[in-house]
Each structure stands twice: as C-alpha cells, then as structure tokens.
Design an enzyme around this catalytic site. Structure first.
Site, short mmCIF file in Angstrom:
data_model
loop_
_atom_site.label_atom_id
_atom_site.label_comp_id
_atom_site.label_asym_id
_atom_site.label_seq_id
_atom_site.Cartn_x
_atom_site.Cartn_y
_atom_site.Cartn_z
N SER A 1 0.84 -1.18 0.00
CA SER A 1 0.00 0.00 0.00
C SER A 1 0.88 1.23 0.00
O SER A 1 1.81 1.33 0.78
CB SER A 1 -0.90 -0.01 1.24
OG SER A 1 -1.53 1.24 1.40
N ARG B 1 -34.36 -19.33 -36.13
CA ARG B 1 -33.19 -18.50 -35.75
C ARG B 1 -33.69 -17.34 -34.92
O ARG B 1 -34.62 -16.65 -35.31
CB ARG B 1 -32.43 -17.95 -36.97
CG ARG B 1 -31.24 -17.04 -36.55
CD ARG B 1 -30.14 -16.96 -37.60
NE ARG B 1 -29.91 -18.29 -38.10
CZ ARG B 1 -29.97 -18.62 -39.39
NH1 ARG B 1 -30.18 -17.70 -40.30
NH2 ARG B 1 -29.81 -19.87 -39.76
#
Lengths: 355, 355, 355, 355
Positions: free
Chosen positions: D250, D289
């Site tokens: 950090s 489709r």
C-alpha cells in the site's frame, strides 16, 4: 392443541402452502409443488433427524407455522425443531447438516415427478416429430419468412433439447451433508445417513462447498430454458393451437383462443435465470459456515424446483394436446419443398430418443 | 361452504399464506408480508373491481385456493374472479387492467410499513452515529487493518445509504393501468379509478410499457443492497453484537452468539439481485399484451417486496439493539487518533438526515 | 518508446479498444463506445488527478497497455499511474477516490450522447405516432389476433416509455467520491474536486455506499428494457421494415430482409439485466473498502453503458427509418374500426412529449 | 492497404484487444484471454470456413476492425467475411453455422489453459491440505469464533470443490452446429466439419436449442463460484498472506499488504452469476433462428470465459504462494484440539484428488 388440530385434518386440502395459492394455477402446477411444499420440507427434516437416531415423526403432527416463526429467532428452523422434538435424541448434527441433507432429500423427491413430466413432454414432442415428419412449414429466421422446412423437424428439435436437459438433470448428484459444528464430523455418520436416506455419500462435508446445489440449480434452469423455447415457438405459430376444451377462451373476444399452457410455461421459465444467478452468487460462502449466502439458498432452490416443475407440467400438457393445422402450414410453405434432409434428421433424432 | 368456513375464521392466524411458513421467520418478517399476502392481493383485485363499479367484496368471503386453481386455466386469476363475482357488473376491463392496477395497489399498501421500517433503521443508525461520534475504531480496507476512523462514521455511512434508498423508493410512481382489451380505453376510466384508489393517472395505459414495475423493483433492490452492506459489516465486526436476549444462542457451542438479525438481512438481500434482473428482463413485452413476460412479474415483484420488507424489518431490529464494545474498538484503534474530519462528516450527515 | 509511439498516433483510429472490435458493429454503435473506452477512462483518471493538483496530462501520452498490466499487481490501475506520473504531486487521494470519481466522470461524459440518441429515438417514435395516428392495425395480445387499434398508439407507447426512461436516467446524480484511505477525508477536498469536475458533492464519501452506481445501472437497464420492447415489436410486425438501403440483405435468400437494427437492439438489451444484477449484488461492500465487490463494478458498469449506448443508437436509427405498410395493416384490421380513444390518447401523449 | 498494414505487424503486441486493456491485469490474466480474443475468434471463424472447403486463411491477414464495423450492418460478422474472402468457395453454410461452430472452437481452445490453471490451483490446495493436515485453526461459523478444526481441512474443502468444478467443466460437450439456412442441412456436412475441427457431431443442428452454450456457461459459473469461496476465505483469514514479493504493498499505509490475488479472483467471480443468467435467459430462441437472444450470446460467453479464466489464473497464483502463519493459528485455536476426524477426512479427500 388448537393449531395442530387445525393443520392436521386440513393439511391435505392445502398442499402447496409454501407458495402463493392465488397464482398456484400458473406457478405451481404438477406434482413438484407438493414435493417442495412446507410440509414436504418439514417431513424431510424429520426424516434426516430419524436417520440420525431421532424418533420417526410425521410432519402432520407438528405445528409448522409456529416452528417457522420460532425458526426466525435462530436463522434456522432446525433449532426449535430439535429443541421441541429431539431434545433427548439429538445426535450432534448441526442445523446445517439437517437442513442441507433435507434440501437434498426434498430435491430427490421432487425430481421423479419433474423428470416424469419432462419425459412425457419429450415423448409428446417425439410423436409430433413422427406424425409431422413430412409436413411442410415455412421456417422463420430472425422472425422473417425464410425457406420451407418441416414441422416435424421443429418438434424433433424440441425433443432433443428436452432429452438433453433431462439427462443433465438426472445426472446431478444428490448427497448428504454431515459436517457437524465445523465441518469435520466422523465420516461414518455421513455413510450411515446416506445409506438410510438413499442419498450419495460425499468425499467431504460440503457445508461451504456449494457445487451440489448450484449444479442442481443450473440443470433446472437449463430445463426451464429448453421449455421456454418450446412455448415461445407455440405462441409464434399461427397454425397450431392448444387443444384443451374450454381453456383459454377470451371473455372479451369470442373468436380468440389464448395459448394458456404456452404462456404459463413462459411465466415460469422467465423466472428461472434470476434464481439460477442467485444460487451461483451464493457459492461465495465464508469459512466453516456462511453468514447469509447459505440461508439465501433455501427459498431460492425451492422456488426454482417449483417453477421448473410447473413449467414442465404445463409443457407436457401443451405438447400432448397440441393441434396442428398442417394444411395451412403447407400452403404457407409453398409447392413441393424438398424435405429429404429434414426427414433424415428426424429419423436420426427419434432413434436417439427411443434408446 | 366448506372451504370458506375454513379460511374464514382461521385466516387471521395464517396471514402470509402466500409464502413459505416454514421459512417465514427469516424471509417474511415485519408488516410487508401480510401486505403482499394472497389475501392482500385478492383484496386489491376486489378493490379494483369495486372502483370500476363492481360490488364491494371482502377477500375473506372468497374461496381463494379454488380461485387460484381455476386461474391457471386462464393464465389469469381475474377471469374466474370476474365470472363468479362480477358477471353482472363487469365493466369492460381486461384481466391485465385489473391485475396491473391491483399490483400497484398491493405495492402502495406494502410501501408504508416498509418505508416506516426503513426510516426506523435509518434513525437507529443515526443514533449510533451520534453516540459513537468520537469512538475510535480501526478501519479495515480490503478486509485488512488500515487506519483509525470512528464507529460513528461507519454508522453515518449506513444512515446516508438508507436515507438515499428510502428517498428513491418513496419517489417511485404508482399508477393505475386501464387499457381495455388492447390498450386504448377511454382515459376517463383511468382517471376515475385513479381517483378512487389513490393511485396516479398515467399518460397512457402501460400494459406493455413496464417502466413502473421495473422502477419499483430497482428501488427495492437498491434498498435491499444498502441493508446487505449494513448486515455484512455487523457480521465482520468482532466488537459489536446483537442485543436481543436469547436470540442466536448456539445449542452446540455455549460461548457462541449468532448474529441472527444480520444473517437474516443477508438471507433476504442476497435474493434481491436475481429478482431485479427478472423484472428487467421482463420489460421486453410483445405488442399489446405479452405472452409470458408479464405473467412472470406477479410472483417476482411480490417476492421482492416481501424479501425487502423482511430485510428492512430485521435491519431495524438489528440497528435498534446493536451493542457496541467501544472500549475494545478503541484499544484496537491505538492511541489518540485524529478524528476531526470524521466528526465533521458525521455532523454534516446528521443534519441532512434530520431534515 | 516503442509502445508509446504506437499508441500515440494510431489511437484515434482505434477508439473503442476497450471492447471487442469484432462484434463492435453490434455491441458498440454510437457515441457512447468512445466515451467509455479505455482511453476515455484513462483521461478521466488523469482529469481527477489534475483536479487534485496533479499535472494535467493527456491519455494519448501514456502507455495504457503497460499501465493495465501493472495495475493487475495492485488490483488497481491507479497505483502504477500515480507512481509513474504523479509521484511528486500526489495529494493523499486513494485509489478508490480516483477510480470512483473517474467512473462518475466517464458516466457524465457518456450520458450526453446516450441521452441525445434516446431523445432522437423518442422524437422518431413521436413522428410515427403522429403520422399513423389514425392508421388501423390489428392488435395482438398474447401474440394472438385481438381487436383493432392504431399503429400510432403503439408508437406512442414506445415514445412514452422512452421518455420515462430518459427522465429517470437524466435525474441520476453523479458525484465525486473523496474519502481518503478510510473514508473520512476533509470535505473541502470533495467540494473542490466537485467544483473542478462539474460533479455533485455528496454528503459523505460513498466508498462503500453504492447507491450512486446502482441507481445509474438500474436506470440504464430500464432504458435498455424499454428499447428491447420497441425492437421486439418491430421483429413481430410483418408490415414494417427497416428502411436503410442495403442493410440486412440475406445472401442465402434474396427475398429476405433481415431486421438488423431491431436484432442489434435486442442483442444489447438482452445483456443488460444480468449486468444490472451484478451491480445490485455488488452493493454488499465490506467496512471501509470492499474486497472484490467494488473491483467487479468497473467492467460491469462500463459494459452496461456501452451496451445501452449501442442499443439506443440502433433504436434511433431503427425508428427514424422505419417503413410502415399502412395499407396492409389496415386490411388486416378490418373495416372501419373505431379509433376515437386511440387518437385521444395519442394526442395526450404527444402533448406530454413536447413539453 | 493502410489498415491491414497497421494491424498486421502490431497484432502480436496487443493480444487481448477484445477486452479492456486498462483493467486487463485484473479481468484478463492467464492464457484464456488470448484464446478468446478478437483474433482468436476470427481465426476460429476462418478455421470453420476452411473446414467447409474455403481457403485456409490467417487472422493476421484480415482487417479485423473493418470487418467488425461491417458486421454490424448484418448483425453478423460472417456476412462481410464470407463476401470478402470466401465468395467463390462459399459452401452454403449460414452465418449461424459458422458463428456457432466458431464459438465452440474458441471454447475448445480456451478450456485447456483454463483447466490447466484449475488443476494447478487444485494441486496447490492439495499441498496445503497435506502440509497443514494437523495444523489447528479456530473455525468460524456465521463469521463468529466456533470450535477448532485444521487449516488442512479448509484447504481440502477448496480442493474438492475445484476438482468437482473441473470435472463438470471438462465434461461439457462441444459440438459443431451445421444447420444451413433453416436447420436441416445434410448431416454429412456436420460429420465432416466435426471430424476436421475435433468437435463432437450432434444429433441435430442446435441453432435454436441452446443446451450446449448454457451447459458451458453454467459450468464456468460454478468454477468461478468455487474460486470465489477460496478467495473470500483468504481475505477473512488474518493468519495467511499472499506471498508474492512487492505485490499489494500500500502506498498510503506501509504496514499494509493487500490481498491482491484474492481480490482479483473476487472481482472476476462476482461478475459471473449475471453472465450465467444472461445465457440462461437467452435459451428462449424463436423458431429457426432467434432475433436477439442468439446475438446476445457472443459477448456474454466470451466475457464469461475470460473472467473465469482470469479468476482461475489468479487463484492458482494465490494458492501456490499462500503463506500461512500456523503458529498464530494454533494459538487462536487453543490447546490440543482433537483433529482426528479432520485428518481422516483430509486423507480421504487427498486420495480422491490423486486418482
């Protein structure tokens, strides 16, 4: 006791009390609703306690509603159940052992009627495929008129999807979960309970490994999806109608006949994907017992079983009674289409189905 | 009549029959469950019929279960309801008009108890923010120990989220839907029904424009999410505990105290996102009435109202009775942290809350 | 440097590199794709750093791909960005401050083109409503032929939904997030950055209160859903076609014209509900910074913005060029339907739209 | 041609151009990202065309971005691809045949690296289970301190879940889809293509039967969920840390070490359930489709493969380098816990793993 006497005799009249009765005609058709009802869940909990050495009790003899309210105070219905009814024989199983194993037991009892309806639906699709093997229809792709095909091939496609979904669902393992307070119970207990209940005996307790519930949920969702496709097609085909007398007549429009079964399938199948997602999201369970994710599963999996069960009961009904106006279809398809490949594919699919 | 006599006197004892009673302690706490029950839905349907000129009936006088079964045959419970009880006064409204408007009416009756609990939860968070305004705690980021902050600021964050979620939910419009068979009913009817029921009058019938239900669902989901964050934090903080005597004691481990309220909030809030997704997916509704997507909404929105209602009732309880070991927190935070910005922010947030 | 020189001059030619280029024609149409691209995100990050006192840099001058790879080692792209470019001017903002504020900035830049397309789509629907105010069509309910209505009323319904969705989306607050390492940064910083960037200044830092992102996500999802309804209707209406020359011609079937725009809207809108659910599920963020849920938002919200942006660009195109065969519609509707209520409703809706 | 020359030589430098580069370090780690990249998709499309008799082309030689833009005009990238490159050898396959088969081919190429990482992760968990077979830790249930167990058993639980998820995923069938324009192509073509590409040959074309994609999606989601559980545990355990030097330091807090790998796993796994839901919802595909549902799959399945691939790559790294402070764990667990059942279970699980 007042409450018990009430629930005793009337219980059979109100079987699926664990869901809405008002919408039950749509969301809770068929045999699954009863198999996942509150009473069925309670019986499963009792059966697990019995398999662990507790007294064999009947759900009808227990005040279910009071149990449910008290269960809230423990985030587990098993705590008050054990205190009231198994105080002397309690055998070291934790809430989660009882609940997880009961959930699997509920599923193992819900799947036979569900799979039977799925098989019935697939058989009905097979009959349509055979009967309309050479019945021309105009295919629609992207919902636009395309080229001729056969209605039989469309039905064969439904059948194959249902067969695949059935196979996947039937192969889902259902196993006992006996981990004790922190997941390390003697495996002999798991073996014994598994033997007693006819469930599989897992390698390890799966208290925070949720592959089993999520595999079941995914398979249910896939079946619901396959059914939704069938129902969607039926709503789109002007030349088929649901052939159950009196059903779906419109009060406002006399000429109209509503596709009630197809709509009901879709009402259920549309609710499945969100429930599947909840089960997947609930896999992230912390350490030795989850705070929230596990407790979210109970209602979600129950609902998914019930809705898929209802969808498949409706779909079986739909496919069994479907009326096809083959002549109108043929007119739309135009003169003498070549359906050779179509027939070949149908035969191949039917052979696979009948095996 | 047999069924009626049964449901008549006992109805009050079993209010939330539209969900599982076994898991009701977790999933159906608080006042919302009753407000979205089968009986409440039925009353709302009856109230809409009455607003349209039908006789004013009481849900208690109707055989709900039989209605639900027959409703299945029409993919709408309104068809048998109208035939049996409003045959002579039926006023041209379609199933969807009655159902959609009833759904809004159900929501309008469920929101007051829900918002009251949300306000109570926010107030309880505000009290915590004020009380622990200068109480140091060690912040955790990515679940790792980070720098000191105050517990009050954490609580203020909960409060702000709850207030925002409440505001969004309270602003959701609830409107009648009166489109007639195909969506073009005389707007005077809509105006009249809206007046009678205290719902908004929309520009157009919204039979296949589902912005209203989805806006409501999104707001409920957001509140559930905000509650889930509170509950998650509580499960993670070793120095807080739920202060309700007797709740959450572990039978297996005497020293242990389970965070029942927090777990119950999460059990509900974890189920919300999937239901929100179902409502969003159901917006794709075909032409003048949807075949499936609309019918999927009824159960989904009801469940979302009930679960969010239960989450917020549990959260209010949780926040009201939360016990904080401020000394232990302070020890962990280390000596004399600077909490100036924290206090400033809390004050600012509390001012906003009290407005 | 090799990589920089590459990305420098070519960047403009490959704007939306943050999504698939292969499927960009479907999923990334319109102005939003560029506004949520990697480069736009990077520029937003740089703009936030600048507002905090960092040097004003241009995204084009930064090696984006290398940054992305290094970002992985910190679960945050801001860490390497700050180290490389703002080491001397770094002003105490944490990764999350920069990222959250940049996310809002990205949204604030993506919304104008998105809302402009939504307004264009609504205007196009209004034109259809006006033009076909008295054009009869046969309504379909549950996808079955029902009674006559007008095509104008259908279009007016689309318009109203789009207007409502636009309003909801435009009202979503977009605010800076400046909490510092644990959420308690001096509010003066937030005020200053908010001023500099034209974003709102929130009551509190919202590092683990995710109402803002979830409100934005819900509003995007609702718009996507409203668009999906329009597109679904277009695919179902045999008498309308998309009037863009050359688009959607089928290579296999010369007579066929594919509804490309409608299909593309649906390809995007169908993907929205799952993303909305992910954002809702991500609200459960732990304590002062979430481990996982927060980091899941970046890609999800970006995708949701892009897909909704693409859906609305396609829908505007669709509605602007829609060709309606009003005569064929009228034939199907039958002789002289009464469209009085329909016209009344359209007028009312158009008045509301034009305000 | 200008564009080709650009993409030609630089392509190798920018492999995963089909996702964000900025967030690639988090969302696109490991070998899967490249296997599902735009270029990999394009190569798969080309390979399918080649298997059908088209010329064997390399993706590097094609202007991918231009193809993607043109593909939008047809809602299918195959139309412009075929026109430009296979005009003379085009063999009657439709867009959907090429795209569906390519999707399976992409999956078949993405699964080996994905499964290899999953196996590596499971092996690393096995090593932990073995090494810490008798290392006491204090179990946490509902996130509260419970009873002692062993860290080895926790790791064994991770291993079993990963092994189950791997098995399910490896068993997903991947098959060609060769239905021609309306789903009835000569099965000989399917057999030939299946032979050429090493994919299964299905009973019927599955153009609108989406069991295959949804089964794949569910299995990916389940693996992602199993990984999320591992990562969540790691973030919750104060006594483990990720042992990769330099990662996760950090900048603001020197003492802090962020669980970067665990957070990255969760950033990916949290995005999976919504994508799984989208795939399930997309099963409702119309007739021969689908208009929208099919086209929604491409991006969704690609994202799900990539995210699961990234999660598993991160998890393998995480488990391989996990550092455990067994002494601190033992202190917390208290004196001499009985870990007999735990060791028994670990041994049993390790035997199963090594088979």
């Amino acid at each position: 006791m007042d409450t018990d006497s009430r629930s005793g005799s009337k219980a059979t009249a109100r079987p699926s009390s664990s869901t809405s009765e008002l919408f039950a005609g749509t969301y809770a058709r068929g045999g699954v609703a009863e198999a996942v009802s509150d009473r069925a869940w309670l019986q499963a909990l009792l059966d697990v306690e019995a398999a662990l050495g507790g007294e064999a009790l009947r759900a009808e003899d227990i005040d279910l509603a009071a149990l449910g309210q008290d269960g809230g105070e423990h985030a587990s219905v098993v705590v008050p159940l054990a205190r009231r009814h198994f105080a002397e024989t309690h055998t070291g199983a934790t809430s989660q052992d009882i609940l997880d194993t009961a959930m699997m037991l509920v599923a193992s009892r819900a799947l036979p009627p569900l799979l039977a309806d799925a098989a019935g639906a697939a058989d009905a699709a097979a009959s349509l495929a055979e009967r309309y093997r050479e019945a021309p229809m105009l295919a629609r792709t992207l919902l636009q008129d395309a080229l001729p095909t056969s209605f039989g091939l469309l039905a064969a496609g439904w059948m194959v999807a249902l067969d695949e979904a059935r196979r996947v669902l039937a192969a889902v393992p259902l196993a006992v979960q006996m981990g004790g307070p922190v997941g390390q119970r003697d495996p002999a207990v798991s073996a014994q309970v598994s033997e007693a209940l006819g469930l599989a005996d897992p390698v390890l307790p799966w208290h925070t490994n949720r592959m089993l519930p999520v595999t079941l949920a995914s398979a249910l969702g896939a079946l619901a999806g396959a059914l939704g496709k069938v129902a969607r097609d039926v709503t789109l085909l002007a030349q088929v109608r649901e052939g159950v007398d009196g059903r779906g007549e419109s009060s406002a429009m006399a000429h109209k006949r509503n596709p009630v079964a197809a709509v009901s399938v879709l009402a259920c199948s549309r609710r499945a994907p969100g429930l599947v997602a909840t089960m997947h999201a609930a896999m992230e369970q912390e350490l030795q017992r989850a705070a929230g994710a596990w407790q979210a599963e109970w209602g979600t999996l129950t609902e998914l079983l019930r809705l898929t069960g209802s969808a498949v009961a409706w779909a079986r009904d739909l496919l069994t009674h479907l009326e096809v106006d083959a002549e109108a279809m043929a007119r739309e398809a135009g003169p003498e289409p070549d359906l050779g490949a179509s027939a070949l594919l149908i035969d191949r699919a039917l052979r696979e189905h009948s095996q």
